[in-house]
Design a protein around this motif. Structure first.
Motif, mmCIF file in Angstrom:
data_model
loop_
_atom_site.group_PDB
_atom_site.id
_atom_site.type_symbol
_atom_site.label_atom_id
_atom_site.label_comp_id
_atom_site.label_asym_id
_atom_site.label_seq_id
_atom_site.Cartn_x
_atom_site.Cartn_y
_atom_site.Cartn_z
ATOM 1 N N LEU A 141 -2.119 -4.552 -6.156
ATOM 2 C CA LEU A 141 -2.352 -5.147 -4.629
ATOM 3 C C LEU A 141 -3.279 -6.190 -4.585
ATOM 4 C CD1 LEU A 141 -2.711 -1.872 -2.525
ATOM 5 C CD2 LEU A 141 -0.686 -3.449 -2.566
ATOM 6 N N HIS A 142 -4.297 -6.009 -5.577
ATOM 7 C CA HIS A 142 -5.349 -7.070 -5.752
ATOM 8 C C HIS A 142 -4.790 -8.401 -6.609
ATOM 9 C CE1 HIS A 142 -9.271 -9.273 -6.380
ATOM 10 N NE2 HIS A 142 -8.686 -9.453 -7.795
ATOM 11 N N LEU A 143 -4.094 -8.028 -7.570
ATOM 12 C CA LEU A 143 -3.531 -9.397 -8.356
ATOM 13 C C LEU A 143 -2.343 -10.184 -7.493
ATOM 14 C CD1 LEU A 143 -3.382 -7.416 -11.870
ATOM 15 C CD2 LEU A 143 -5.144 -9.435 -11.032
ATOM 16 N N TRP A 144 -1.892 -9.301 -6.684
ATOM 17 C CA TRP A 144 -0.709 -10.204 -5.772
ATOM 18 C C TRP A 144 -1.622 -11.186 -5.000
ATOM 19 C CZ3 TRP A 144 4.696 -9.274 -5.442
ATOM 20 C CH2 TRP A 144 5.188 -10.375 -4.619
ATOM 21 N N ARG A 163 -4.224 5.594 -9.121
ATOM 22 C CA ARG A 163 -4.653 4.872 -7.935
ATOM 23 C C ARG A 163 -5.259 3.662 -8.423
ATOM 24 N NH1 ARG A 163 -4.611 7.767 -3.504
ATOM 25 N NH2 ARG A 163 -4.638 10.125 -3.778
ATOM 26 N N ALA A 164 -6.194 3.335 -9.297
ATOM 27 C CA ALA A 164 -6.746 2.070 -9.803
ATOM 28 C C ALA A 164 -5.609 1.236 -10.326
ATOM 29 C CB ALA A 164 -7.784 2.366 -10.770
ATOM 30 N N ARG A 165 -4.602 1.560 -10.801
ATOM 31 C CA ARG A 165 -3.556 0.419 -11.076
ATOM 32 C C ARG A 165 -2.818 0.214 -9.819
ATOM 33 N NH1 ARG A 165 1.739 1.467 -13.795
ATOM 34 N NH2 ARG A 165 1.198 3.479 -14.051
ATOM 35 N N HIS A 166 -2.506 0.925 -8.834
ATOM 36 C CA HIS A 166 -2.145 0.713 -7.566
ATOM 37 C C HIS A 166 -3.059 -0.393 -6.894
ATOM 38 C CE1 HIS A 166 -0.136 0.987 -3.829
ATOM 39 N NE2 HIS A 166 -1.542 1.267 -3.256
ATOM 40 N N PRO A 212 0.953 -1.085 0.010
ATOM 41 C CA PRO A 212 0.076 -0.103 0.102
ATOM 42 C C PRO A 212 0.806 1.436 -0.108
ATOM 43 C CG PRO A 212 -0.918 -1.632 1.495
ATOM 44 C CD PRO A 212 0.378 -2.211 0.925
ATOM 45 N N ASP A 213 2.172 1.247 0.559
ATOM 46 C CA ASP A 213 2.942 2.419 0.534
ATOM 47 C C ASP A 213 3.750 2.579 -0.828
ATOM 48 O OD1 ASP A 213 2.245 2.475 3.277
ATOM 49 O OD2 ASP A 213 4.230 1.236 3.688
ATOM 50 N N ASP A 214 3.240 1.789 -1.879
ATOM 51 C CA ASP A 214 4.002 2.032 -3.131
ATOM 52 C C ASP A 214 3.196 3.231 -4.125
ATOM 53 O OD1 ASP A 214 6.306 0.599 -2.286
ATOM 54 O OD2 ASP A 214 5.308 -1.152 -2.893
ATOM 55 N N LEU A 215 2.166 3.426 -3.589
ATOM 56 C CA LEU A 215 1.137 4.576 -4.504
ATOM 57 C C LEU A 215 2.307 5.529 -5.014
ATOM 58 C CD1 LEU A 215 -1.241 5.359 -5.910
ATOM 59 C CD2 LEU A 215 -1.775 6.621 -3.858
ATOM 60 N N ASP A 216 3.196 6.358 -4.044
ATOM 61 C CA ASP A 216 4.111 7.234 -4.634
ATOM 62 C C ASP A 216 4.985 7.167 -5.584
ATOM 63 O OD1 ASP A 216 4.881 10.095 -4.530
ATOM 64 O OD2 ASP A 216 6.777 9.052 -3.719
#
Length: 168
Positions: A46-49, A39-42, A11-15
């Motif tokens: 997370l979801h695909l992982w 934001r959607a790609r981020h 979650p911290d990787d959005l930046d």
């Protein structure tokens, strides 16, 4: 080889995605995304992982634990067969230092260690010498050229590189 390590997408990787959202780094996908698209790609990463169909990583160096790029692989179908597709992006300030090839090597090692057995393809544009060099340095074999749909309706003329994770 350059000292890089991979950190699972968090979650911290959005930046990091925001920093990678430049015309130069997003040219293959049609240009920079809106804030909502980033934001959607981020969230998708997370979801695909979590569901196990993709692995995205933050590329870190000892000097830059916040990350200098992104590398990952995901499941797809290519020419009627299941494969993994690999992709990467290194921020402009850190290019030319061997970070991308080292990160792709680490990615392939991770995939092998995670039990992946599908061939891994990469599809850099034919006119992208840097990404084609990354493929060569990371041990991929050039299969030839292909017209490749990177997004719905967006077809690029690419090279098709492959690496086998297990001997055949």
């Amino acid at each position: 080889m350059v000292d890089v390590s991979l950190r699972p997408w968090s979650p911290d990787d959005l930046d990091l995605l925001h920093r990678a959202n430049t015309p130069e780094l997003m040219d293959q996908l049609g240009g920079p995304e809106t804030d909502a698209q980033v934001r959607a790609r981020h969230e998708r990463y997370l979801h695909l992982w979590h569901e196990g169909s993709a692995r995205q990583f933050r590329i870190v160096t000892p000097e830059h634990p916040e990350g200098v790029g992104i590398v990952g692989y995901w499941q797809r179908e290519w020419r009627g067969e299941p494969v993994l597709e690999a992709g990467w992006s290194v921020e402009a300030d850190y290019r030319g230092q061997g970070i991308a090839p080292a990160a792709v090597h680490a990615l392939l090692d991770y995939a092998r260690g995670d039990g992946e057995t599908l061939p891994v393809h990469a599809f850099p544009r034919v006119d992208n010498p840097a990404s084609n060099a990354v493929c060569r340095k990371a041990g991929f074999t050039l299969l030839g050229q292909a017209d490749f749909e990177v997004a719905p309706g967006r077809v690029l003329h690419t090279n098709d590189w492959v690496v086998e994770l297990v001997p055949r």
